[in-house]
Design a protein around this motif. Structure first.
Motif, mmCIF file in Angstrom:
data_model
loop_
_atom_site.group_PDB
_atom_site.id
_atom_site.type_symbol
_atom_site.label_atom_id
_atom_site.label_comp_id
_atom_site.label_asym_id
_atom_site.label_seq_id
_atom_site.Cartn_x
_atom_site.Cartn_y
_atom_site.Cartn_z
ATOM 1 N N SER A 63 -16.112 36.517 12.259
ATOM 2 C CA SER A 63 -14.990 36.475 13.192
ATOM 3 C C SER A 63 -13.770 35.977 12.442
ATOM 4 N N ALA A 64 -12.776 36.847 12.335
ATOM 5 C CA ALA A 64 -11.531 36.441 11.668
ATOM 6 C C ALA A 64 -10.851 35.356 12.492
ATOM 7 N N ARG A 65 -11.119 35.369 13.808
ATOM 8 C CA ARG A 65 -10.455 34.412 14.698
ATOM 9 C C ARG A 65 -11.034 33.016 14.548
ATOM 10 N N THR A 66 -12.375 32.875 14.585
ATOM 11 C CA THR A 66 -12.974 31.528 14.530
ATOM 12 C C THR A 66 -13.367 31.113 13.110
ATOM 13 N N SER A 75 -6.458 40.926 9.630
ATOM 14 C CA SER A 75 -6.826 39.574 10.070
ATOM 15 C C SER A 75 -7.848 38.970 9.107
ATOM 16 N N LEU A 76 -8.741 39.797 8.574
ATOM 17 C CA LEU A 76 -9.735 39.291 7.623
ATOM 18 C C LEU A 76 -9.068 38.887 6.311
ATOM 19 N N LYS A 111 -16.544 35.891 1.743
ATOM 20 C CA LYS A 111 -15.822 35.550 0.520
ATOM 21 C C LYS A 111 -16.774 35.530 -0.671
ATOM 22 N N CYS A 112 -17.938 34.936 -0.425
ATOM 23 C CA CYS A 112 -18.957 34.818 -1.460
ATOM 24 C C CYS A 112 -19.376 36.204 -1.967
ATOM 25 N N ILE A 113 -19.660 37.109 -1.036
ATOM 26 C CA ILE A 113 -20.102 38.452 -1.413
ATOM 27 C C ILE A 113 -18.990 39.176 -2.167
ATOM 28 N N LEU A 114 -17.764 39.073 -1.651
ATOM 29 C CA LEU A 114 -16.659 39.823 -2.250
ATOM 30 C C LEU A 114 -16.269 39.275 -3.619
ATOM 31 N N LEU A 130 -9.334 35.163 4.903
ATOM 32 C CA LEU A 130 -9.811 34.873 3.549
ATOM 33 C C LEU A 130 -8.775 34.067 2.769
ATOM 34 N N GLY A 131 -7.607 33.880 3.387
ATOM 35 C CA GLY A 131 -6.556 33.074 2.765
ATOM 36 C C GLY A 131 -5.846 33.798 1.639
#
Ligand SMILES: Nc1nc2c(ncn2[C@@H]2O[C@H](COP(=O)(O)OP(=O)(O)OP(=O)(O)O)[C@@H](O)[C@H]2O)c(=O)[nH]1
Ligand SMILES: [Mg+2]
Ligand SMILES: [Zn+2]
Length: 291
Positions: free
Chosen positions: A134-137, A168-169, A145-148, A173-174
């Motif tokens: 969930s990009a929201r929560t 949103s993702l 992030k880990c996988i990417l 992910l910042g």
């Protein structure tokens, strides 16, 4: 001469990045004559002093939409919450990833609104790595992030229909302050026509956002060889040898092990339906038509 990666493209300027930083370059004059078009993701030789790209190194692959080269992973973003991703689009994109030799990752977003774990499990069982987020929560974002970040220097490209939460993702992910919501749709369409692309740094590699689309046209995406289609559905592969006829098309043929597996519920009907639709589109394509 230095070697780097094109991380941002606009109409005539290409930003090239390597360990020494970023240089905004233009292509050398020869490119125009020879109609060579650099793409985001291209590994290039460039002259940092003159800010000129002099050579594009051989490409591993190239996508039409988004126009990016050397892609490692296709991140297929889907949502069960409105606007719900159509099965056929989702399955076309997973097939497309296998067709192009990209590692697929299915990311089911908006779990705060709709639980996607059953869907994720079904896709994992079909041979497609899947996670729920969930990009929201922020749920599942660390795992994503880990996988990417796991593939050193790899390039991931986001895909999926408009409104599923790709931008949103990117924000969750910042990585950037990407425009989301209705506004992004408008800008998104603009982006598509002007072909501006930006790769964002993630771990040792990069990720690219893409404006969403509502339908998937395999021909436009250079997915044209019907003979390779059944290989793009991993759950079909172990059955194909058991079909009665060697030239079985796995659409509705007598004695087809794939069709039998659909009837018995081992293969999802929606996946097979997508296969049949793609088959219908690709069957009439002959090699000479593509020239
Ligand atoms: N409930 C919920 N809404 C979300 C989530 N992620 C995104 N949204 C909402 O979904 C809408 C679309 O999000 P975007 O990130 O713009 O979607 P997109 O995939 O980038 O869309 P395009 O750029 O048009 O392709 C926005 O209103 C977001 O606030 C989520 O995890 N949960
Ligand atoms: Mg977007
Ligand atoms: Zn068959």
């Amino acid at each position: 001469m230095a070697v780097g990666t094109i991380v941002k493209t606009s109409s005539t300027i290409y930003e090239v990045e390597n360990k020494d930083g970023r240089v905004a370059c233009r292509p050398c004059g020869r490119f125009r004559v020879e109609r060579i078009h650099p793409l985001a993701g291209d590994r290039v030789e460039f002259d940092p002093k003159e800010a000129v790209i002099t050579e594009i190194l051989p490409r591993k692959n190239r996508l039409v939409r988004p126009p990016v080269a050397n892609v490692d992973r296709l991140v297929i973003v889907a949502s069960l919450a409105p606007p719900r991703t159509a099965d056929i689009l989702l399955d076309s994109l997973t097939a497309f990833a296998f067709y192009k030799g990209l590692e697929p990752l299915l990311v089911i977003n908006k779990t705060d609104a709709c639980n996607g774990s059953e869907l994720a499990k079904a896709y994992c069982e079909a041979g497609i790595p899947s996670i729920t987020v969930s990009a929201r929560t922020g749920e599942g974002i660390e795992q994503l992030k880990c996988i990417l970040s796991s593939r050193e220097g790899g390039l991931s490209v986001l895909s999926g229909s408009s409104g599923v939460g790709k931008s949103s993702l990117i924000n969750a992910l910042g990585l950037a302050n990407a425009v989301t919501g209705e506004l992004s749709e408008r800008i998104g369409r603009g982006k598509q026509t002007t072909r501006h692309i930006e790769l964002m740094k993630l771990g040792g590699g990069y990720i690219a956002d893409t404006p969403g689309y509502s339908s998937f046209d395999p021909i436009e995406m250079e997915m044209t060889d019907v003979g390779r289609l059944s290989d793009c559905f991993p759950e079909f592969s172990e059955l194909i040898g058991s079909c009665r006829y060697g030239d079985c098309t796995h659409v509705s043929d007598e004695g087809c092990a794939v069709v039998d597996a659909v009837r018995s519920g081992r293969i999802a009907q929606s996946r097979h339906h997508c296969y049949c639709e793609l088959y219908k589109k690709l069957k009439p394509i002959k090699e000479w038509m593509l020239k």
